[in-house]
Every structure is written in C-alpha cells, then in structure tokens.
Design an enzyme around this catalytic site. Sequence first.
Site, short mmCIF file in Angstrom:
data_model
loop_
_atom_site.label_atom_id
_atom_site.label_comp_id
_atom_site.label_asym_id
_atom_site.label_seq_id
_atom_site.Cartn_x
_atom_site.Cartn_y
_atom_site.Cartn_z
N HIS A 61 54.41 39.46 38.30
CA HIS A 61 52.99 39.80 38.46
C HIS A 61 52.14 38.64 37.97
O HIS A 61 52.66 37.65 37.45
CB HIS A 61 52.66 41.12 37.74
CG HIS A 61 52.82 41.07 36.24
ND1 HIS A 61 54.03 40.84 35.62
CD2 HIS A 61 51.91 41.24 35.23
CE1 HIS A 61 53.86 40.88 34.31
NE2 HIS A 61 52.58 41.11 34.04
N HIS A 63 49.93 38.20 35.54
CA HIS A 63 49.51 37.95 34.16
C HIS A 63 50.02 36.57 33.70
O HIS A 63 51.15 36.19 34.01
CB HIS A 63 50.01 39.05 33.21
CG HIS A 63 49.17 40.29 33.27
ND1 HIS A 63 49.64 41.52 32.95
CD2 HIS A 63 47.87 40.46 33.63
CE1 HIS A 63 48.66 42.42 33.09
NE2 HIS A 63 47.58 41.79 33.52
N ASP A 65 51.16 35.18 31.06
CA ASP A 65 52.42 34.94 30.33
C ASP A 65 53.63 34.89 31.28
O ASP A 65 54.70 34.42 30.89
CB ASP A 65 52.64 35.95 29.18
CG ASP A 65 52.57 37.41 29.62
OD1 ASP A 65 51.85 37.71 30.60
OD2 ASP A 65 53.24 38.26 29.00
N HIS A 66 53.45 35.33 32.52
CA HIS A 66 54.57 35.32 33.48
C HIS A 66 54.45 34.23 34.54
O HIS A 66 55.40 33.97 35.27
CB HIS A 66 54.68 36.68 34.16
CG HIS A 66 54.98 37.77 33.19
ND1 HIS A 66 56.22 38.35 33.08
CD2 HIS A 66 54.20 38.36 32.24
CE1 HIS A 66 56.19 39.26 32.12
NE2 HIS A 66 54.98 39.28 31.58
N HIS A 133 52.80 48.89 35.80
CA HIS A 133 52.07 48.05 34.86
C HIS A 133 50.57 48.24 35.11
O HIS A 133 50.17 49.06 35.93
CB HIS A 133 52.51 46.60 35.09
CG HIS A 133 52.15 45.67 33.98
ND1 HIS A 133 52.15 46.03 32.65
CD2 HIS A 133 51.79 44.36 34.00
CE1 HIS A 133 51.80 44.99 31.92
NE2 HIS A 133 51.55 43.97 32.71
N ASP A 201 56.98 43.40 33.38
CA ASP A 201 56.25 44.31 32.50
C ASP A 201 56.18 45.69 33.13
O ASP A 201 55.78 45.83 34.29
CB ASP A 201 54.82 43.80 32.28
CG ASP A 201 54.81 42.53 31.44
OD1 ASP A 201 55.89 42.09 31.01
OD2 ASP A 201 53.71 41.98 31.22
N HIS A 257 60.69 40.87 26.39
CA HIS A 257 59.23 40.89 26.31
C HIS A 257 58.79 41.46 24.96
O HIS A 257 57.87 42.27 24.84
CB HIS A 257 58.64 41.73 27.47
CG HIS A 257 57.21 41.41 27.80
ND1 HIS A 257 56.15 42.06 27.20
CD2 HIS A 257 56.65 40.52 28.64
CE1 HIS A 257 55.01 41.58 27.69
NE2 HIS A 257 55.29 40.64 28.56
#
Length: 291
Positions: A61, A63, A65-66, A133, A201, A257
């Site tokens: 996705h 976000h 951090d990914h 998510h 997530d 995570h």
Amino acid sequence: VIEVFFLGTGGGAPSKKRRLPAFLIRKQGLSVLLDCGEGTQYTLMQYRLGINSLKIIGISHMHGDHVFGLLGLIASMGLLDRKETLYIIGPKNLKDFLFTSFEYSKFYPQFKIEFINSYEDDEIKISTFKTCHTVESQGFIISEKDRVKIDDKKLKEEGIKDWRIIRKLKEGKSVEVDGRILHPEDYLIVKKGIKVAYTGDTSPCQSVINSVKGVDLLIHDSTFLKEPSAYTYGHSNASDAARVALEASVKLLALTHISSRYEDVSMFLKEARKIYNSTILPEDLSYIVLK
Ligand SMILES: [Zn+2]
Ligand SMILES: [Zn+2]
C-alpha cells in the site's frame, strides 16, 4: 525451496533495532522484494543481495513506511546500468507516484518498468489478496508450483525399466505392459509447492484468513502488543495475528511490523504462542529456508 530474508521488521518509524518493512523472497535465481521501506537498498547491499537481481517488487500500500525506499532503489538500479525489465505489483497510485517523482528529479530509467497484477512462470506464482487497513492495501501470496515426481522405488520393485513406459507415466498417460494397464496416478508422487503469504498492514480480517489458508509461512502484521485501538489504525496485536494463523491453519507464523514503541518484544511471542505455538518473531537481517 524458498528463502525468505527479513530485511525490515519494524513499522511506522524505524528504530535502532528494526528497519522499515521489506522482505526478500528468493527461489532459484528469482528474487522478489515485498515492500520497500526507506533504506531497503542499503540493507540489500549490506547483505550482498544484488539490487539488480530483483525481478519483481510487490508493494502492499502507499503508506510511506512501505514505499519510500522504492524511488532510491530504482534510481540506483539505473545508475548500476540495469537493462532487464522490472516488474511491479502495487496499488494503482504507485505508477503516478513514481513517474511524477522521476519527472521532478529528472531521472529517466533506461530500463523498462512494467506494472502487473500478478505473476506466473513455470516455477512460481505470485498473487495478491485484499487486506483490511486504513487505505486500500493488498497482501501477497508466493506459491511454488506442485512438482510431480515419478516413484522410482515402485518402478524398480515392479521391474519396470523401459524409459518409454516411464515417460508416458510421467506425462500422465496410462500404459499397457504385458496385458496389464499401468495408471499414472499409481506411479507419480506429488510434492506440494511451498507457499508464503505476507499481509502488509492489516487488522485481523476474514479476507486475510480465507486467502492464507494452509500456507507454509504467514508473515502477519503484529504492530502492537495489547493496544485497544489497534484496529482503528488498521493494525493487529500479536494475539490477533496468532488467531488468524490458527484459523487459517498455517504452518508457521512470523510476527512483523513491530512498532518502535516497544523495546522488549519477548511478550509478543508469549502472547502469540498462547494461541498459536508455531510462531516466530524474526529480527532484521535474519532469514529462513523453507523446503
Ligand atoms: Zn506500515
Ligand atoms: Zn500502513
């Protein structure tokens, strides 16, 4: 045989111990990267895993951090003179995100980047499933194809040596030998392919349970230990991940995570193992081999 490298097992923000999400799955020369948190290219270098040997990158996705590591990684692929096509399985905004950034930074990759929804070759299949998510997000299933092997022992016992007969059986055809019909199913052994699932997530949800049924390894969101509002953030507690693993009868659960707010993670394993004993909590830079 599938190798899984846990490159980044943290989530949200990096900590001293855990980097941002990234997982490398390798099988006989095929390298697949799942998620690409900031700094993933350094980890690949540190591991000597060869940035340009990556063929497929899956992004769960949008976000940061990914996905924030992806631009730098692709830019380095360009500098390292990559020629091979890079395949990306990601959310629909990813293409825009990448090419807009390339445009602004005047980076023009000399290799092809192709966006695909799934992947399949003779050995392996990669598919996605919906996760739960706060934004549109997907998980990945990497499955080795089943292998059919001829039962050499049985053939030997029955004195069957003629390669033409053996070839027919291998092709799944019945053969007549001295008035007796040999059926392929009696002489073939099916070796089940390994399956690895990664959720990205997610809060615990039915669509995940349905999609990961029976996999050999489930890498599941376990952001929190006992956070009542975990679901509001679209994440799972350690015990949620364990419940999903139990309901989906997976063979091994890997918690990942992990939020940077936790220094000591031993309670994560304790909580999860109360529900599902076959659970691990991999450190960054650890890896496992599944056969
Ligand atoms: Zn995240
Ligand atoms: Zn997220």
